[in-house]
Scaffold this active site. Structure first.
Site, PDB file in Angstrom:
ATOM      1  N   ILE A 129       1.002  -1.261   0.068  1.00  0.00           N
ATOM      2  CA  ILE A 129       0.022  -0.038  -0.139  1.00  0.00           C
ATOM      3  C   ILE A 129       0.938   1.115   0.076  1.00  0.00           C
ATOM      4  O   ILE A 129       1.804   1.390   0.961  1.00  0.00           O
ATOM      5  CB  ILE A 129      -0.881  -0.015   1.198  1.00  0.00           C
ATOM      6  CG1 ILE A 129      -1.861  -1.202   1.246  1.00  0.00           C
ATOM      7  CG2 ILE A 129      -1.718   1.216   1.338  1.00  0.00           C
ATOM      8  CD1 ILE A 129      -2.673  -1.325   0.007  1.00  0.00           C
ATOM      9  N   GLU A 130       0.865   2.056  -0.952  1.00  0.00           N
ATOM     10  CA  GLU A 130       1.421   3.207  -1.192  1.00  0.00           C
ATOM     11  C   GLU A 130       0.471   4.480  -0.822  1.00  0.00           C
ATOM     12  O   GLU A 130      -0.571   4.596  -1.594  1.00  0.00           O
ATOM     13  CB  GLU A 130       1.898   3.458  -2.620  1.00  0.00           C
ATOM     14  CG  GLU A 130       2.923   4.754  -2.791  1.00  0.00           C
ATOM     15  CD  GLU A 130       3.353   4.723  -4.414  1.00  0.00           C
ATOM     16  OE1 GLU A 130       3.996   5.644  -4.798  1.00  0.00           O
ATOM     17  OE2 GLU A 130       3.187   3.743  -5.062  1.00  0.00           O
TER      18      GLU A 130
END
Length: 139
Positions: A129-130
């Protein structure tokens, strides 16, 4: 005339535990959890709502007749980038407060509209997850 795509409406992630995943995305990313009826006598589904988009959360063991999906679905195989108006420092502080380990960041990355400042973590299944922001604050 060729077909062109204007926007992303929704995407589907395959997960081991729908409830655990939905709670994580609600707590850590502030998404709204909704249960919806897909119709045609199918079981209710869970979605995560944010902005004008949604993520449908598919249990990895869902029947492929019940829920058509990718040929090679696997929990933890996603790599998703979300935009926020929060600063990278605020993202880091929030992740730490939620007990979420930071994989990398803040770091500069190339986004769809320019340079992003990104912080990386993982969801409960291990998907990357960015959480990113543009320097001009655009989301």
């Amino acid at each position: 005339m060729p077909v062109t795509i204007d926007a992303l409406d929704h995407l589907v992630i395959s997960v081991v535990d729908v409830g655990r995943t939905a709670e994580w995305y609600k707590k850590v990313l502030g998404m709204e959890v909704k249960i919806f009826d897909p119709g045609q006598g199918k079981k209710p589904r869970t979605s995560l709502i944010f902005g004008r988009q949604k993520i449908n959360v598919r249990p990895i063991d869902a029947d492929k007749v019940e829920w058509i999906t990718a040929d090679h679905e696997a929990a933890g195989s996603d790599d998703l980038c979300f935009l926020t108006s929060s600063s990278p420092a605020e993202v880091v502080a929030h992740l730490k407060a939620c007990g979420v380990a930071i994989e990398e960041g803040p770091v500069a990355k190339q986004g769809a509209r320019g340079v992003l400042r990104s912080v990386y973590c993982r969801d409960p299944d291990g998907s990357l997850i960015e959480i990113s922001s543009y320097q001009d604050g655009a989301t």
